[in-house]
Motif scaffolding. Sequence first.
Motif, short mmCIF file in Angstrom:
data_model
loop_
_atom_site.label_atom_id
_atom_site.label_comp_id
_atom_site.label_asym_id
_atom_site.label_seq_id
_atom_site.Cartn_x
_atom_site.Cartn_y
_atom_site.Cartn_z
N ALA A 1 0.72 -1.15 0.05
CA ALA A 1 0.13 -0.01 0.09
C ALA A 1 0.94 1.19 0.13
N TRP A 2 2.17 1.12 0.86
CA TRP A 2 2.88 2.43 0.86
C TRP A 2 3.46 2.71 -0.50
N ALA A 3 4.02 1.49 -1.13
CA ALA A 3 4.51 1.47 -2.48
C ALA A 3 3.61 1.96 -3.55
N GLU A 4 2.37 1.81 -3.55
CA GLU A 4 1.32 2.23 -4.48
C GLU A 4 1.33 3.79 -4.19
N HIS A 5 1.00 4.07 -3.21
CA HIS A 5 1.02 5.53 -2.79
C HIS A 5 2.31 6.36 -3.41
N GLU A 6 3.55 5.77 -2.93
CA GLU A 6 4.69 6.48 -3.60
C GLU A 6 4.81 6.39 -5.09
N MET A 7 4.23 5.44 -5.60
CA MET A 7 4.41 5.39 -7.13
C MET A 7 3.26 6.30 -7.86
N ARG A 8 2.28 6.57 -7.08
CA ARG A 8 1.30 7.66 -7.67
C ARG A 8 1.81 8.84 -7.50
N GLU A 9 2.44 9.09 -6.22
CA GLU A 9 3.00 10.47 -6.10
C GLU A 9 4.22 10.90 -7.22
N ALA A 10 4.83 9.88 -7.41
CA ALA A 10 5.95 9.95 -8.45
C ALA A 10 5.36 10.34 -9.72
N ALA A 11 4.11 9.67 -10.11
CA ALA A 11 3.52 9.81 -11.45
C ALA A 11 2.93 11.09 -11.68
N ARG B 1 17.39 -0.45 -10.56
CA ARG B 1 16.23 -1.04 -10.44
C ARG B 1 15.40 -1.28 -11.80
N GLU B 2 14.31 -1.93 -12.08
CA GLU B 2 13.44 -2.04 -12.95
C GLU B 2 12.14 -2.16 -12.61
N GLY B 3 11.14 -1.68 -13.54
CA GLY B 3 9.85 -1.77 -13.36
C GLY B 3 9.25 -0.22 -13.64
N ALA B 4 7.90 -0.29 -13.69
CA ALA B 4 7.40 1.11 -13.68
C ALA B 4 7.83 2.22 -12.70
N TRP B 5 7.76 1.85 -11.36
CA TRP B 5 8.21 2.75 -10.31
C TRP B 5 9.55 3.49 -10.47
N ALA B 6 10.38 2.53 -10.85
CA ALA B 6 11.95 2.86 -11.17
C ALA B 6 12.10 3.57 -12.19
N ASP B 7 11.49 3.23 -13.49
CA ASP B 7 11.51 3.87 -14.73
C ASP B 7 11.04 5.46 -14.29
N ARG B 8 9.95 5.67 -13.53
CA ARG B 8 9.51 6.88 -13.41
C ARG B 8 10.74 7.79 -12.64
N LEU B 9 10.82 6.96 -11.56
CA LEU B 9 11.97 8.05 -10.66
C LEU B 9 13.16 8.00 -11.27
N ASN B 10 13.50 7.23 -12.27
CA ASN B 10 14.97 7.64 -12.88
C ASN B 10 14.81 8.40 -14.18
N GLY C 1 -3.09 -0.87 6.52
CA GLY C 1 -3.59 -0.92 7.91
C GLY C 1 -3.26 -0.26 8.76
N GLN C 2 -1.99 0.27 8.96
CA GLN C 2 -1.25 0.82 10.01
C GLN C 2 -0.83 2.22 9.61
N LEU C 3 -0.45 2.65 8.38
CA LEU C 3 0.04 4.00 8.07
C LEU C 3 -1.00 5.02 7.87
N VAL C 4 -0.65 6.25 8.19
CA VAL C 4 -1.47 7.36 8.10
C VAL C 4 -0.93 8.60 7.17
N LEU C 5 -1.43 8.81 6.13
CA LEU C 5 -0.89 10.18 5.49
C LEU C 5 -1.58 11.28 5.87
N GLN C 6 -0.79 12.19 6.31
CA GLN C 6 -1.63 13.58 6.81
C GLN C 6 -0.97 14.61 5.70
#
Length: 192
Positions: free
Chosen positions: A41-51, A73-82, A181-186
Amino acid sequence: MGRIVIGTNTALDGVVQDPDGQEGTPGGGWFTDAMGADREAWAEHEMREAAEASALLLGGRSDAWFASRWLSREGAWADRLNAIPKYVVSSTLQQARWSNATVLAGDPVKEVAELRRTVDGDIVVYGSLRLARTLIANDLADELRLMVFPVVAGSGGRLLDEAALGGTRALRLLETRRIGGQLVLQTYAFAR
């Protein structure tokens, strides 16, 4: 005109320093310890933010830290960040280590103010504790996104340290959302 968005992972007690424990601070390593089952869930949020970001803004140490972890790294998130344009604020670097990066070597306040005028969209700050504090203290930050982990680190650098920021800062809550389940984004806007 761009918006400066500071996005950071933080322990409940405000510690942002040494989340992976590699700096060897007494409270370090809290990120992995507190992540639990929420990594996806954290990684999905981070990927969306980067996108959605137009650019990243980093200090010199964060540039080196992220480059050492993401360039291979490889993959959509790495491609976007790089691929995303990056701006590295540093008075000592001649060349950034991460890909697609420009070093801003002048006065950080002037350089970032000019960057805001020339880049449209969100300019997201990752890590970069000293830079983030400078941006807040000089009223250059527009939004603060705190990913709060359910752990008390006990010691370590805090982003919102009054001594570093030079006094009180007013913020306005924009959103609170559970991530996994446990993280909160403010999310807060800096009041002007």
